[in-house]
Design a protein around this motif. Structure first.
Motif, mmCIF file in Angstrom:
data_model
loop_
_atom_site.group_PDB
_atom_site.id
_atom_site.type_symbol
_atom_site.label_atom_id
_atom_site.label_comp_id
_atom_site.label_asym_id
_atom_site.label_seq_id
_atom_site.Cartn_x
_atom_site.Cartn_y
_atom_site.Cartn_z
ATOM 1 N N THR A 21 -4.664 5.991 -38.186
ATOM 2 C CA THR A 21 -5.946 6.547 -38.602
ATOM 3 C C THR A 21 -5.701 7.415 -39.822
ATOM 4 O OG1 THR A 21 -5.742 8.433 -37.095
ATOM 5 C CG2 THR A 21 -6.940 6.508 -36.277
ATOM 6 N N ARG A 22 -6.785 7.736 -40.525
ATOM 7 C CA ARG A 22 -6.690 8.529 -41.760
ATOM 8 C C ARG A 22 -7.671 9.677 -41.660
ATOM 9 N NH1 ARG A 22 -4.849 10.507 -46.215
ATOM 10 N NH2 ARG A 22 -5.448 9.741 -48.256
ATOM 11 N N LEU A 23 -7.313 10.839 -42.175
ATOM 12 C CA LEU A 23 -8.273 11.935 -42.235
ATOM 13 C C LEU A 23 -9.506 11.454 -42.968
ATOM 14 C CD1 LEU A 23 -6.320 15.178 -43.213
ATOM 15 C CD2 LEU A 23 -7.086 14.456 -40.972
ATOM 16 N N SER A 24 -10.671 11.866 -42.496
ATOM 17 C CA SER A 24 -11.883 11.489 -43.217
ATOM 18 C C SER A 24 -12.079 12.433 -44.383
ATOM 19 C CB SER A 24 -13.097 11.522 -42.286
ATOM 20 O OG SER A 24 -13.337 12.840 -41.848
ATOM 21 N N ARG A 25 -12.912 12.010 -45.315
ATOM 22 C CA ARG A 25 -13.214 12.859 -46.451
ATOM 23 C C ARG A 25 -14.713 13.056 -46.479
ATOM 24 N NH1 ARG A 25 -10.621 8.338 -50.385
ATOM 25 N NH2 ARG A 25 -11.506 6.813 -49.033
ATOM 26 N N GLY A 26 -15.116 14.122 -47.074
ATOM 27 C CA GLY A 26 -16.544 14.345 -47.153
ATOM 28 C C GLY A 26 -16.891 15.683 -47.766
ATOM 29 N N VAL A 27 -18.138 16.046 -47.558
ATOM 30 C CA VAL A 27 -18.677 17.275 -48.126
ATOM 31 C C VAL A 27 -18.083 18.466 -47.373
ATOM 32 C CG1 VAL A 27 -20.789 18.550 -48.585
ATOM 33 C CG2 VAL A 27 -20.782 16.054 -48.752
ATOM 34 N N LEU B 169 -24.970 20.626 -51.602
ATOM 35 C CA LEU B 169 -24.788 19.264 -52.066
ATOM 36 C C LEU B 169 -24.842 19.141 -53.585
ATOM 37 C CD1 LEU B 169 -24.196 16.648 -50.665
ATOM 38 C CD2 LEU B 169 -26.622 16.135 -50.655
ATOM 39 N N GLU B 170 -25.699 19.900 -54.240
ATOM 40 C CA GLU B 170 -25.838 19.761 -55.685
ATOM 41 C C GLU B 170 -24.570 20.171 -56.445
ATOM 42 O OE1 GLU B 170 -28.332 22.739 -57.840
ATOM 43 O OE2 GLU B 170 -28.768 23.454 -55.811
ATOM 44 N N TYR B 171 -23.684 20.939 -55.798
ATOM 45 C CA TYR B 171 -22.469 21.406 -56.467
ATOM 46 C C TYR B 171 -21.223 20.598 -56.087
ATOM 47 C CZ TYR B 171 -25.489 25.311 -57.541
ATOM 48 O OH TYR B 171 -26.539 26.071 -57.984
ATOM 49 N N VAL B 172 -21.392 19.622 -55.197
ATOM 50 C CA VAL B 172 -20.262 18.799 -54.776
ATOM 51 C C VAL B 172 -20.090 17.662 -55.774
ATOM 52 C CG1 VAL B 172 -19.394 17.309 -52.936
ATOM 53 C CG2 VAL B 172 -20.664 19.390 -52.360
ATOM 54 N N ASP B 173 -18.831 17.337 -56.119
ATOM 55 C CA ASP B 173 -18.610 16.280 -57.103
ATOM 56 C C ASP B 173 -19.068 14.929 -56.559
ATOM 57 O OD1 ASP B 173 -15.941 14.544 -56.429
ATOM 58 O OD2 ASP B 173 -15.819 16.570 -55.595
ATOM 59 N N LEU B 174 -19.412 14.031 -57.463
ATOM 60 C CA LEU B 174 -20.012 12.749 -57.095
ATOM 61 C C LEU B 174 -19.074 11.867 -56.278
ATOM 62 C CD1 LEU B 174 -21.854 11.928 -60.434
ATOM 63 C CD2 LEU B 174 -22.755 13.025 -58.373
ATOM 64 N N GLY B 175 -17.787 11.911 -56.572
ATOM 65 C CA GLY B 175 -16.826 11.118 -55.802
ATOM 66 C C GLY B 175 -16.792 11.538 -54.340
ATOM 67 N N HIS C 23 -17.795 9.192 -51.117
ATOM 68 C CA HIS C 23 -16.908 8.965 -49.984
ATOM 69 C C HIS C 23 -17.540 9.443 -48.682
ATOM 70 C CE1 HIS C 23 -13.426 7.246 -51.880
ATOM 71 N NE2 HIS C 23 -13.405 8.210 -52.791
ATOM 72 N N ALA C 24 -18.234 10.568 -48.725
ATOM 73 C CA ALA C 24 -18.889 11.078 -47.528
ATOM 74 C C ALA C 24 -19.959 10.101 -47.046
ATOM 75 C CB ALA C 24 -19.516 12.448 -47.817
ATOM 76 N N LEU C 25 -20.681 9.502 -47.969
ATOM 77 C CA LEU C 25 -21.698 8.541 -47.608
ATOM 78 C C LEU C 25 -21.059 7.272 -47.013
ATOM 79 C CD1 LEU C 25 -24.706 7.942 -47.596
ATOM 80 C CD2 LEU C 25 -24.481 7.049 -49.917
#
Length: 196
Positions: A168-174, A180-186, A190-192
């Protein structure tokens, strides 16, 4: 021989630290010699003691003064879960969360072909042996989300799955607490994609 030969040697030694340039090294050296000679001596003793006493755990490769670190020797840890991290600093960060109660394997780096770092350099073979010891049921890859960390995770996943190991792999996200407006698009993408 220069009157500042020892000072120059101290500055060059401090420059070996990550993120420390010439000016930062000079400031540190001047501060220690001008304002905190006892601190400089304490630092010198601590460095000498650490380099003489601290080695690698025989099981997980983290830093320890014993043959086997306190985490690996703790019978209360879940031996069926093995979390793979890049460095002892990453292991310490995972431990501070208090959320993981299994065991670790510290790679002591990550794959970086451009820098000449290959599978042997990060201890892939010892990891494969450890993961296939019969006790491990799941390997959790907690490598960084950089290009090198992703390449390392991919290579490890391929090698472990060929041996029938659940990976398994650590998940990534916000990040928690972020807007949300300050989180980078990548990160948002990935979170989506990794939503649950």
């Amino acid at each position: 021989m220069s009157e500042t030969n020892s000072l120059d040697a101290l500055i060059q030694a401090l420059r070996r630290l990550p993120g420390v340039g010439v000016k930062s090294a000079q400031r540190m050296a001047f501060h220690l010699l001008q304002h905190d000679r006892p601190g400089a001596q304490m630092l010198a003793r601590a460095l000498t003691q650490a380099t003489e006493r601290v080695g690698h755990c025989a099981r997980c490769h983290t830093f320890t003064e014993a043959a086997v670190c306190s985490i690996c020797s703790d019978a209360r840890r879940d031996a069926t879960r093995l979390c793979v991290v890049e460095t002892p600093a990453d292991q310490a960060a995972m431990e501070r969360t208090g959320a993981f109660h299994g065991l670790y394997f510290v790679l002591m780096g990550r794959l970086s072909p451009l820098d000449g770092v290959g599978p042997r350099d990060i201890g892939m073979q010892p990891l494969l042996e450890r993961a296939c010891d019969g006790a491990v049921e799941e390997v959790i890859l907690a490598t960084s989300f950089t290009a090198e960390g992703e390449a390392t995770a991919y290579a490890l996943t391929e090698a472990l799955q060929r041996r029938g190991v659940r990976v398994t792999r650590l998940s990534r996200g916000v990040p928690v607490g972020s807007e949300l407006e300050y989180v980078d698009l990548g990160t948002i993408a990935h979170a989506l994609a990794d939503r649950r």
